[in-house]
Scaffold this motif. Sequence first.
Motif, PDB file in Angstrom:
ATOM      1  N   PRO A 475       0.793  -1.228   0.000  1.00 22.61           N
ATOM      2  CA  PRO A 475       0.000   0.000   0.000  1.00 22.61           C
ATOM      3  C   PRO A 475       0.828   1.283   0.000  1.00 22.61           C
ATOM      4  O   PRO A 475       0.333   2.340  -0.410  1.00 22.61           O
ATOM      5  CB  PRO A 475      -0.831  -0.104   1.288  1.00 22.61           C
ATOM      6  N   GLU A 476       2.075   1.201   0.474  1.00 25.45           N
ATOM      7  CA  GLU A 476       2.920   2.392   0.492  1.00 25.45           C
ATOM      8  C   GLU A 476       3.305   2.826  -0.916  1.00 25.45           C
ATOM      9  O   GLU A 476       3.572   4.009  -1.167  1.00 25.45           O
ATOM     10  CB  GLU A 476       4.189   2.119   1.310  1.00 25.45           C
ATOM     11  N   HIS A 477       3.323   1.866  -1.835  1.00 29.44           N
ATOM     12  CA  HIS A 477       3.788   2.174  -3.187  1.00 29.44           C
ATOM     13  C   HIS A 477       2.785   1.804  -4.277  1.00 29.44           C
ATOM     14  O   HIS A 477       3.044   2.036  -5.449  1.00 29.44           O
ATOM     15  CB  HIS A 477       5.115   1.446  -3.460  1.00 29.44           C
ATOM     16  N   GLN A 478       1.643   1.221  -3.886  1.00 25.59           N
ATOM     17  CA  GLN A 478       0.646   0.786  -4.861  1.00 25.59           C
ATOM     18  C   GLN A 478      -0.702   1.440  -4.597  1.00 25.59           C
ATOM     19  O   GLN A 478      -1.017   1.819  -3.463  1.00 25.59           O
ATOM     20  CB  GLN A 478       0.476  -0.744  -4.809  1.00 25.59           C
ATOM     21  N   THR A 479      -1.502   1.555  -5.664  1.00 25.00           N
ATOM     22  CA  THR A 479      -2.853   2.095  -5.551  1.00 25.00           C
ATOM     23  C   THR A 479      -3.750   1.387  -6.549  1.00 25.00           C
ATOM     24  O   THR A 479      -3.279   0.842  -7.560  1.00 25.00           O
ATOM     25  CB  THR A 479      -2.870   3.616  -5.808  1.00 25.00           C
ATOM     26  N   ASN A 480      -5.051   1.398  -6.247  1.00 20.17           N
ATOM     27  CA  ASN A 480      -6.024   0.808  -7.169  1.00 20.17           C
ATOM     28  C   ASN A 480      -6.616   1.830  -8.139  1.00 20.17           C
ATOM     29  O   ASN A 480      -7.049   1.468  -9.232  1.00 20.17           O
ATOM     30  CB  ASN A 480      -7.178   0.170  -6.382  1.00 20.17           C
ATOM     31  N   PHE A 481      -6.649   3.087  -7.724  1.00 19.63           N
ATOM     32  CA  PHE A 481      -7.386   4.110  -8.474  1.00 19.63           C
ATOM     33  C   PHE A 481      -6.457   5.095  -9.162  1.00 19.63           C
ATOM     34  O   PHE A 481      -5.457   5.535  -8.586  1.00 19.63           O
ATOM     35  CB  PHE A 481      -8.337   4.870  -7.546  1.00 19.63           C
TER      36      PHE A 481
END
Length: 689
Positions: A475-481
């Motif tokens: 989550p620190e480096h990834q996103t869904n949107f």
Amino acid sequence: MHYKELFREENEQMIERFTLSIRRIREIREEETVSPVYREYFCKMADFLLKMADLYELIGSGHAKDLSLDEWKTLNHSLYRDILPEHYEESYANPSYAVKKMGAVFGKILSFLYTEIRGEIIFAFEQRLFDMTIINELFLEIYNLFEQEDVTYRQIKDAVYWYISDYSDEMIMYRTREQMDAGLDFATSLIMDSDLTDLRYLYRYGEYISDNEIRTARFLNTFSEAEIERMAEIYTEGYREGFAINGMDISKKKLVNIRYSIGFERMMRAAVRQFRAMGLEPVIYRYAVHSINKRQMIKIGYGSTSPNKQYEFDHRCDSAIYLDKALINRKLENLRKAYEEYAAEAAVFGGPACLEIFGETPFQPVQKEDVYTYHKGQEQLEVQYRGKANQIVNEYIKPEERSFTIIAYPMPEIGEQYEEIFREIVKVNTLDKDMYREIQQHLIDALDQAKTVHVIGNGENRTNIYVQMHPLEDPEHQTNFENCLADVNIPVGEVFTSPKLAGTHGTLHVSEVFLNELGYKDLCLTFEDGMIKDYTCKNFENEEDNQKYVKENVLYNRDTLPIGEFAIGTNTTAYVMAHKYDIVYKLPILIAEKMGPHFAVGDTCYSYCEETIVHNPDGKEIIAKDNECSILRKTDPENAYFNCHTDITIPYEELGSITAIRADGTEISLIRDGRFVLPGTEKLNEAFQ
């Protein structure tokens, strides 16, 4: 080489065949060799074709430039009079009238023949003598068959089939060339060389010219040069930014396809200059004219206001006359041959820059029995062709190396406040991207905590759907949107993702929506594991007609489609503007999708580009680019893509709530009663006040 020079030699080679065809057509008026039932039809068709020969001479001689504005208007009206709504009920272009006059056996197919004949209007203006000649010869072949007392439908159908099959290589080759050859500069020359203050130029396209085109051109002539340059800059810079954001080198591209509506030439002239400054030469082509290159009612390319959408709707499936597996294979073979011919141009083709128009009264079609429709096997063939054709195109124009941009403006038909609305849209198209970037990041930060997002309608809206998110391993480096700003997709204002299909279920309902130029009342889609399970609307009294309408025009004759996108629109300024002028249901999806949550059925937003690494402005990589269908590209590519993407928006007034649900069951409220309640997004509510 100039457009006219390219065709001079070809036309010289065709003139003898063309002259012979016209000589024979002229004799038809004096003959009584066909049954009286069909005589009026063939005489009217002969008259029309003779008129096209005269039109070809008028345009080719250069004398058309001497016509006055009133003379141009009279000529234009005479070309399209027969299919205008006030005359359509007694036109052979209307399949129902043709069947009434000539019977069920031959009425439909002779009505189709008239639609193909009407393509000569365009060919005469573009001086394409080959296309005019082969249509004349088809007409004469069918006329000769009707001179026989025992003529059969099979004979007429075979004549059409072999006309389509035999000339498919030329028709498909030219259609491909139009999209790649900047030398085909018919429209470019009109834009760059015409006196745009003299509105006679509008009629030189050969398209139907209505009050929409005249008033648009006249209104744009009131703008200062600086205003026009700024409008064009938003459009061209959006295109350039699309390459920059995705880390692509635009300097490797040499061609850009400009798509626009007639009347916007002043803005397009500025855009051509700006694109040329980027090293991009425009390729500008018209929508498809020959039946073999059409795709139902979808028009790709420049054009004008439709003279009659019911006419287009009635003939949307005319290819059912000749569509079979052998022809599909021939089309694919010819398409590959065409792209091989223009492989060098395809390699430097950057993609389309589109200007859409909106504001017309939503079209509610009348379903008729006397029209062609696809049988089940043809539906499957059409779907297969689209998939394989896209694979061929993507071999030569690589998706990961191309981009696009799209922007929209109103047409005068939108109402008495057209000019005021137009200027408001200019403002909407230039909203502060930095402000939206920050606000939308708050939404994304909340949504990235969700396992599921729950969307509920308000009042009579029956939407109740759970959307499953992809798990974030880092989550620190990834996103869904994706934080979508005003670059390729203008105006600003949405965050979107490609959701997981498994676990996505429920009902999507909108009271009224306008999709691909067709209106829908009470459109309702039911999803199970992200796939459409059931569908209907309330356009017609007969439920079978409602389901057929949705299947043809939303599912494109497939049995199901996946949810390819879930998004939340944030452009409340556009929403309030739309309500102020009462144009909510006249807005294009480009703007409407920014005015509430929306769901797209079909492919994801990243189709064919899933391997391209994309980051948000905060530096996080967007990882939600696949779903269970698109991932099949690695093992079963023919079933990975659907080659469609239709956005359906729930307007704020029909929206109850949007809630992000974490894996532990706790909730984050994003929108409640149609208003943003997530901390950091409240500023979006100011427009409502």
